[in-house]
Write a protein that holds these residues in place. Structure first.
Motif, PDB file in Angstrom:
ATOM      1  N   LEU A 142       0.804  -1.128   0.006  1.00 18.24           N
ATOM      2  CA  LEU A 142       0.057  -0.161  -0.038  1.00 18.24           C
ATOM      3  C   LEU A 142       0.815   1.241  -0.008  1.00 18.24           C
ATOM      4  CD1 LEU A 142      -2.717   1.674   0.262  1.00 18.24           C
ATOM      5  CD2 LEU A 142      -2.513   1.077   2.804  1.00 18.24           C
ATOM      6  N   ALA A 143       1.891   1.457   0.748  1.00 13.62           N
ATOM      7  CA  ALA A 143       2.904   2.340   0.934  1.00 13.62           C
ATOM      8  C   ALA A 143       3.380   2.664  -0.391  1.00 13.62           C
ATOM      9  CB  ALA A 143       3.835   2.214   1.678  1.00 13.62           C
ATOM     10  N   ALA A 144       3.887   1.653  -1.194  1.00  7.58           N
ATOM     11  CA  ALA A 144       4.361   1.444  -2.672  1.00  7.58           C
ATOM     12  C   ALA A 144       3.374   2.461  -3.502  1.00  7.58           C
ATOM     13  CB  ALA A 144       4.727   0.347  -2.831  1.00  7.58           C
ATOM     14  N   TRP A 145       2.282   1.855  -3.592  1.00  4.98           N
ATOM     15  CA  TRP A 145       1.045   2.306  -4.196  1.00  4.98           C
ATOM     16  C   TRP A 145       0.857   3.966  -3.940  1.00  4.98           C
ATOM     17  CZ3 TRP A 145      -4.081   3.769  -2.730  1.00  4.98           C
ATOM     18  CH2 TRP A 145      -4.783   4.191  -3.795  1.00  4.98           C
ATOM     19  N   LEU A 146       0.859   4.296  -2.723  1.00  2.03           N
ATOM     20  CA  LEU A 146       0.883   5.839  -2.327  1.00  2.03           C
ATOM     21  C   LEU A 146       1.946   6.358  -2.776  1.00  2.03           C
ATOM     22  CD1 LEU A 146      -0.427   5.273   1.304  1.00  2.03           C
ATOM     23  CD2 LEU A 146      -1.877   6.039  -0.759  1.00  2.03           C
ATOM     24  N   GLY A 147       3.099   5.924  -2.970  1.00  2.87           N
ATOM     25  CA  GLY A 147       4.145   6.687  -3.662  1.00  2.87           C
ATOM     26  C   GLY A 147       4.782   7.927  -2.900  1.00  2.87           C
ATOM     27  N   PRO A 148       5.296   7.477  -1.743  1.00  5.17           N
ATOM     28  CA  PRO A 148       6.224   8.507  -0.973  1.00  5.17           C
ATOM     29  C   PRO A 148       7.232   9.299  -1.825  1.00  5.17           C
ATOM     30  CG  PRO A 148       6.828   6.483   0.065  1.00  5.17           C
ATOM     31  CD  PRO A 148       5.640   6.037  -1.121  1.00  5.17           C
ATOM     32  N   PHE A 149       7.783   8.629  -2.754  1.00  6.55           N
ATOM     33  CA  PHE A 149       8.921   9.138  -3.379  1.00  6.55           C
ATOM     34  C   PHE A 149       8.776   9.706  -4.790  1.00  6.55           C
ATOM     35  CE2 PHE A 149      10.608   6.307  -0.085  1.00  6.55           C
ATOM     36  CZ  PHE A 149      11.726   6.912   0.363  1.00  6.55           C
ATOM     37  N   SER A 150       7.463   9.966  -5.255  1.00  9.14           N
ATOM     38  CA  SER A 150       7.035  10.417  -6.382  1.00  9.14           C
ATOM     39  C   SER A 150       7.385  11.781  -6.532  1.00  9.14           C
ATOM     40  CB  SER A 150       5.576  10.134  -6.659  1.00  9.14           C
ATOM     41  OG  SER A 150       4.930   8.953  -6.207  1.00  9.14           O
ATOM     42  N   ALA A 151       7.703  12.240  -7.613  1.00  8.96           N
ATOM     43  CA  ALA A 151       8.144  13.545  -8.006  1.00  8.96           C
ATOM     44  C   ALA A 151       6.990  14.556  -7.967  1.00  8.96           C
ATOM     45  CB  ALA A 151       8.721  13.594  -9.443  1.00  8.96           C
ATOM     46  N   THR A 152       7.376  15.687  -7.535  1.00  7.65           N
ATOM     47  CA  THR A 152       6.300  16.852  -7.496  1.00  7.65           C
ATOM     48  C   THR A 152       6.207  17.444  -8.874  1.00  7.65           C
ATOM     49  OG1 THR A 152       7.333  17.647  -5.390  1.00  7.65           O
ATOM     50  CG2 THR A 152       5.968  19.140  -6.548  1.00  7.65           C
ATOM     51  N   PRO A 153       4.745  17.744  -9.319  1.00  7.03           N
ATOM     52  CA  PRO A 153       4.276  17.858 -10.297  1.00  7.03           C
ATOM     53  C   PRO A 153       4.761  19.516 -10.517  1.00  7.03           C
ATOM     54  CG  PRO A 153       2.594  16.880  -9.374  1.00  7.03           C
ATOM     55  CD  PRO A 153       3.671  16.880  -8.403  1.00  7.03           C
ATOM     56  N   ALA A 154       5.169  19.502 -11.916  1.00  5.13           N
ATOM     57  CA  ALA A 154       5.682  21.114 -12.247  1.00  5.13           C
ATOM     58  C   ALA A 154       4.676  22.198 -12.103  1.00  5.13           C
ATOM     59  CB  ALA A 154       5.896  21.018 -13.770  1.00  5.13           C
ATOM     60  N   GLU A 155       3.555  21.965 -12.009  1.00  9.27           N
ATOM     61  CA  GLU A 155       2.359  22.732 -11.573  1.00  9.27           C
ATOM     62  C   GLU A 155       2.326  23.252 -10.196  1.00  9.27           C
ATOM     63  OE1 GLU A 155       0.134  18.987 -12.570  1.00  9.27           O
ATOM     64  OE2 GLU A 155       1.876  20.088 -13.261  1.00  9.27           O
ATOM     65  N   LEU A 156       2.612  22.217  -9.364  1.00  8.62           N
ATOM     66  CA  LEU A 156       2.692  22.519  -8.004  1.00  8.62           C
ATOM     67  C   LEU A 156       4.012  23.396  -7.691  1.00  8.62           C
ATOM     68  CD1 LEU A 156       1.361  18.977  -6.305  1.00  8.62           C
ATOM     69  CD2 LEU A 156       0.195  21.418  -6.725  1.00  8.62           C
ATOM     70  N   LEU A 157       5.283  23.064  -8.324  1.00 10.84           N
ATOM     71  CA  LEU A 157       6.231  23.558  -7.945  1.00 10.84           C
ATOM     72  C   LEU A 157       6.147  25.190  -8.385  1.00 10.84           C
ATOM     73  CD1 LEU A 157       8.941  21.195  -8.728  1.00 10.84           C
ATOM     74  CD2 LEU A 157       8.437  22.124  -6.640  1.00 10.84           C
ATOM     75  N   SER A 158       5.465  25.433  -9.310  1.00  9.53           N
ATOM     76  CA  SER A 158       5.278  26.634  -9.964  1.00  9.53           C
ATOM     77  C   SER A 158       4.282  27.545  -9.085  1.00  9.53           C
ATOM     78  CB  SER A 158       4.734  26.756 -11.350  1.00  9.53           C
ATOM     79  OG  SER A 158       3.566  26.133 -11.437  1.00  9.53           O
ATOM     80  N   GLN A 159       3.464  26.879  -8.336  1.00 15.03           N
ATOM     81  CA  GLN A 159       2.793  27.694  -7.633  1.00 15.03           C
ATOM     82  C   GLN A 159       3.374  28.175  -6.193  1.00 15.03           C
ATOM     83  OE1 GLN A 159      -0.733  25.088  -6.523  1.00 15.03           O
ATOM     84  NE2 GLN A 159      -1.111  25.064  -8.741  1.00 15.03           N
ATOM     85  N   ALA A 160       4.000  27.304  -5.501  1.00 19.45           N
ATOM     86  CA  ALA A 160       4.929  27.756  -4.501  1.00 19.45           C
ATOM     87  C   ALA A 160       6.062  26.860  -4.195  1.00 19.45           C
ATOM     88  CB  ALA A 160       3.888  27.568  -3.170  1.00 19.45           C
ATOM     89  N   ALA A 161       6.977  27.445  -3.322  1.00 12.06           N
ATOM     90  CA  ALA A 161       8.160  26.398  -3.228  1.00 12.06           C
ATOM     91  C   ALA A 161       7.974  25.127  -2.567  1.00 12.06           C
ATOM     92  CB  ALA A 161       9.198  27.204  -2.387  1.00 12.06           C
ATOM     93  N   SER A 162       6.719  25.165  -1.464  1.00  9.31           N
ATOM     94  CA  SER A 162       6.276  24.168  -0.873  1.00  9.31           C
ATOM     95  C   SER A 162       4.888  24.730  -0.272  1.00  9.31           C
ATOM     96  CB  SER A 162       7.256  23.829   0.501  1.00  9.31           C
ATOM     97  OG  SER A 162       7.030  24.631   1.241  1.00  9.31           O
ATOM     98  N   GLN A 163       4.114  23.649   0.175  1.00  9.34           N
ATOM     99  CA  GLN A 163       2.757  23.926   0.471  1.00  9.34           C
ATOM    100  C   GLN A 163       3.003  24.211   2.104  1.00  9.34           C
ATOM    101  OE1 GLN A 163      -1.248  21.842   0.161  1.00  9.34           O
ATOM    102  NE2 GLN A 163      -0.227  20.546   1.542  1.00  9.34           N
ATOM    103  N   GLY A 164       3.982  23.553   2.749  1.00  3.33           N
ATOM    104  CA  GLY A 164       3.937  23.987   4.305  1.00  3.33           C
ATOM    105  C   GLY A 164       3.438  22.978   5.222  1.00  3.33           C
ATOM    106  N   MET A 165       3.785  23.020   6.634  1.00  2.00           N
ATOM    107  CA  MET A 165       3.385  22.002   7.579  1.00  2.00           C
ATOM    108  C   MET A 165       1.953  22.377   7.788  1.00  2.00           C
ATOM    109  SD  MET A 165       5.360  20.753  10.916  1.00  2.00           S
ATOM    110  CE  MET A 165       4.955  19.133  11.571  1.00  2.00           C
ATOM    111  N   ASN A 166       0.983  21.254   8.074  1.00  2.43           N
ATOM    112  CA  ASN A 166      -0.033  21.720   9.025  1.00  2.43           C
ATOM    113  C   ASN A 166       0.285  22.559  10.218  1.00  2.43           C
ATOM    114  OD1 ASN A 166      -2.517  21.668  10.539  1.00  2.43           O
ATOM    115  ND2 ASN A 166      -3.117  19.536   9.639  1.00  2.43           N
ATOM    116  N   ALA A 167      -0.479  23.596  10.531  1.00  2.00           N
ATOM    117  CA  ALA A 167      -0.071  24.195  11.568  1.00  2.00           C
ATOM    118  C   ALA A 167      -0.494  23.790  12.830  1.00  2.00           C
ATOM    119  CB  ALA A 167      -0.695  25.545  11.735  1.00  2.00           C
ATOM    120  N   HIS A 168      -1.473  22.707  12.964  1.00  2.00           N
ATOM    121  CA  HIS A 168      -1.826  21.984  14.067  1.00  2.00           C
ATOM    122  C   HIS A 168      -0.830  20.961  14.599  1.00  2.00           C
ATOM    123  CE1 HIS A 168      -5.953  23.783  14.508  1.00  2.00           C
ATOM    124  NE2 HIS A 168      -6.030  23.671  13.013  1.00  2.00           N
ATOM    125  N   LEU A 169       0.023  20.644  13.759  1.00  3.43           N
ATOM    126  CA  LEU A 169       1.119  19.686  13.976  1.00  3.43           C
ATOM    127  C   LEU A 169       2.246  20.419  14.383  1.00  3.43           C
ATOM    128  CD1 LEU A 169       0.302  17.293  10.879  1.00  3.43           C
ATOM    129  CD2 LEU A 169      -0.712  17.107  13.022  1.00  3.43           C
TER     130      LEU A 169
END
Length: 724
Positions: A142-169
């Motif tokens: 299941l972890a392999a299917w979720l793909g923790p090492f998948s590449a970030t799509p280019a459109e996400l990188l163009s929106q922001a350097a990163s999304q950031g951490m959930n503030a509650h965490l």
């Protein structure tokens, strides 16, 4: 019999550093490493020949992948989608590391690594397949299917350097709560293999290593729940220490089943009366562990613990169903393989069995309430109005276009905690009385019966006439009237708990003079600590109080009718990035400087945190909404937005803990040129004797730690049943 622990070559562990370096240097191979680990675990589960070697290879690959992912997080490798989704460059290193379990992919990977390690270190069961390894394989795939090492799509990188951490965490508890719970889940899932073997008639005695695994699971789960309570006490959205969130309910059911299992282990033998209950409790705990993982990822029920957007819930539910079906089938086939063993059981054995049943009843009640909530949600049944506190008030303030969304949020089903709490009181009282009698009779049989009679009379007296809670309740706090109606029953549970705590203490003190002093002290700490935690939780919940204020920022003291005085001396606003989620450039953090004067005239000072990913003007909704948000976690969950948190200042003491919640939204909005008055909304909440909860949790965890990890020699034939 072939010892599978010796057939694994040490070179297998070279896979660990190889996986670490490969995943960190070339993230594209990370998912393949996780897939390979899942296949290795699958081979370990299905093949007896070389089982240990396959399991160790799976564990090495999974831990290597996990450490590689940690290096990617620490290195701000945002080209990896998981890092982009959950982390930020400005975060401190410990929070970057904590993001290993900040998302579904990382959590699943960590659980798979724990399970594979237990499969590699375990002694195995006399069955053709290894359930522990198969569970590890399923979670790793299941972890392999979720793909923790998948590449970030280019459109996400163009929106922001990163999304950031959930503030509650963004709390230090992130490093403790989640991994402890996941480790407990793994130890609990490891009980499935011996439980299936026992139900199938392949085990005459319960394996000693399985008993230790159950103890470790219970200890880790207790500690994880405790740190979660501390965390929740500091965040408005989580609902103080407990509120029967669907995830909390599922975890609580697992905790109770582990308690039932542990009370059934002494003297367990296949074929003895009601012998199947104990392995069934262990198997059901494993099943509900998978259910808890699924509930955390399912959107049907309202929850403060949900992984938003996670798609793995059906897999966990399917695994739970398969494990339950396997247990039913194996148990049915094995029923004729176990010859009945006649045994005359004494009162002590019956006391332990009734205790086991009481724990199981509470667990079944929790699971039933959870199942009903899912059923009601699926059938789109209307949620009763009495399960929607504050809704009528909020609906009167809501803007016209907001009312449908507010109504939908409060109509979403969750667990009926009021009904569950009322139902759990009966077996809780029984557990207290049985436990106290069990320890007292070990001092003297006559003392056991006399003390039980006195304790039962005391319980009946406070049930009929009212006890501490019934007489001291003043209605100044937040408590459902349906709980107020059963305060006498809660008083009876407190008396039963006090009886158990006193009896366990007396037995531990007497046994401290023997060779078993360490074990006795640990057992005493577990039971005394659990009862202190019960007292603290019930007293603080029933007798809590609050007051609300709207104050100006000044040096003037505001008197509170609870005997406290406070003042807000200023607000410091920071707009620099902190690595948490934000909405454009409008994010900020506001630290309100406060001073609190206690009834004894001692002065405490500190600050509160108000963080918002939006602009201050956009985030301000008015003081009454802010008060409802602080008092009712349901509205806080509805009003939650990315990057928003509210943390209180807490003044701790033995008699009570006091929270001072400050929302300076209006003051910050005024600084930005808004029409608001520069003032702050303040809610003071106090919780009598909640220190007993923290002390009890610490004592219980300490005793359980000794029982779980202290070197012990397996006892053969020395059990309560065999001695009676």
């Amino acid at each position: 019999m072939h010892d599978h622990r010796t057939d694994a070559h040490p070179a297998i562990w070279l896979a660990l550093p190889a996986a670490v370096l490969s995943c960190a240097a070339l993230p594209a191979v990370g998912n393949l490493a996780v897939l390979g680990a899942g296949l290795c675990a699958l081979a370990a589960g299905l093949r007896q020949d070389g089982r240990a070697a396959w399991a160790r290879a799976a564990a090495a690959l999974l831990w290597g992948a996990l450490l590689g992912l940690a290096l990617l997080l620490l290195g701000d490798r945002f080209e990896v989608r998981y890092v982009w989704l959950y982390s930020g460059a400005e975060l401190p290193l410990h929070l970057k590391l904590g993001n290993l379990w900040g998302g579904d992919e990382g959590t699943t990977l960590l659980l798979a690594a724990f399970c594979a390690s237990l499969a590699a270190l375990g002694r195995g069961q006399p069955m053709r397949v290894d359930a522990t390894a198969l569970i590890a394989a399923a979670i790793a795939l299941l972890a392999a299917w979720l793909g923790p090492f998948s590449a970030t799509p280019a459109e996400l990188l163009s929106q922001a350097a990163s999304q950031g951490m959930n503030a509650h965490l963004m709390k230090v508890w992130m490093l403790l709560h989640a991994p402890l719970v996941l480790a407990a889940y793994a130890w609990t899932l490891a009980l499935a293999a011996p439980a299936l073997a026992a139900l199938g008639g392949h085990a005459a005695q319960w394996p000693h290593d399985a008993h230790m695994r159950a103890r470790r699971a219970w200890m880790l789960l207790t500690a994880g729940i405790g740190f979660g309570m501390v965390w929740a006490f500091e965040d408005a959205m989580y609902g103080l220490v407990w509120h029967w969130d669907p995830v909390q309910t599922a975890v609580f059911a697992v905790w109770c089943l582990l308690g039932a299992h542990l009370h059934g282990v002494p003297g367990w033998r296949a074929g003895r009366p009601a012998w199947c209950w104990m392995p069934a409790a262990a198997l059901f705990a494993a099943v509900l562990t998978l259910v808890a993982m699924g509930v955390t990822r399912h959107e049907a029920l309202a929850s403060s613990h949900r992984y938003v957007g996670a798609a793995s819930a059906p897999v966990y539910f399917a695994l739970a169903a398969l494990l339950a079906a396997a247990g039913a089938a194996i148990g049915w086939r094995g029923r004729t393989r176990v010859a009945p063993v006649p045994l005359r059981q004494g009162f002590a054995a019956w006391g332990l069995r009734l205790t086991q049943y009481a724990f199981a009843v509470i667990a079944v009640a929790a699971a039933a309430q959870l199942a009903w909530a899912f059923h009601a949600s699926a059938q789109e049944l209307p949620r009763p109005d009495d399960l929607k506190p504050f809704f009528a008030t909020l609906a009167g303030w809501a803007r016209g276009n907001e009312l449908p969304a507010l109504r939908a949020a409060f109509s979403q089903w969750d667990v009926n905690g009021y009904a569950l709490a009322r139902a759990a009181l009966y077996p809780l009282i029984l557990i207290g009385l049985l436990g106290g009698w069990f320890f007292m009779r070990r001092l003297s049989p006559r003392l056991g019966w006399v003390s039980l009679a006195l304790a039962a009379l005391a319980c009946g007296g406070v049930w009929l006439e009212g006890g501490l809670l019934t007489r001291e309740y003043t209605g100044t706090g937040v408590l459902s009237q349906r709980i107020v109606a059963v305060l006498p029953r809660i008083d009876a549970s407190l008396v039963a708990g006090a009886y158990l705590a006193l009896a366990a203490s007396a037995w531990s003190i007497r046994t401290a003079r023997t060779a078993a002093a360490g074990h006795a002290l640990a057992v005493g700490l577990v039971h005394v600590g659990a009862m202190l935690a019960l007292w603290g939780a019930l007293l603080s919940t029933a007798l809590n109080g609050y007051s609300q204020h709207v104050v100006a920022l000044s040096d003037d003291w505001r008197r509170d009718h609870h005997g406290y005085a406070f003042r807000i001396t200023g607000v410091d606003v920071e707009r620099t990035a902190d690595g948490g989620r934000a909405d454009g450039d409008g994010g900020f953090r506001a630290f309100a400087r406060i001073e609190l004067l206690t009834p004894s005239q001692s002065l405490a000072s500190g600050q509160t945190l108000y963080r918002d990913g939006r602009s201050a003007i956009e985030g301000y909704d008015g003081p009454m909404r802010e008060i409802c948000e602080i008092l009712d976690y349901r509205y806080a969950r509805y009003a939650d937005s990315p990057g928003y948190v509210l943390h209180p200042f807490i003044e701790r003491g033995w008699a009570r803990d006091v929270q001072l919640w400050v929302s300076p939204a209006a003051a910050v909005a005024a600084l930005e040129g808004g029409p608001q008055t520069p003032q702050a909304t303040v809610v003071l909440r106090y919780f009598p004797f909640i220190s007993l909860l923290w002390l009890g949790l610490a004592l219980t965890a300490a005793g359980a730690l000794w029982l779980a990890f202290a070197p012990q020699r397996a006892r053969r034939g020395k059990s309560v049943q065999s001695r009676t």
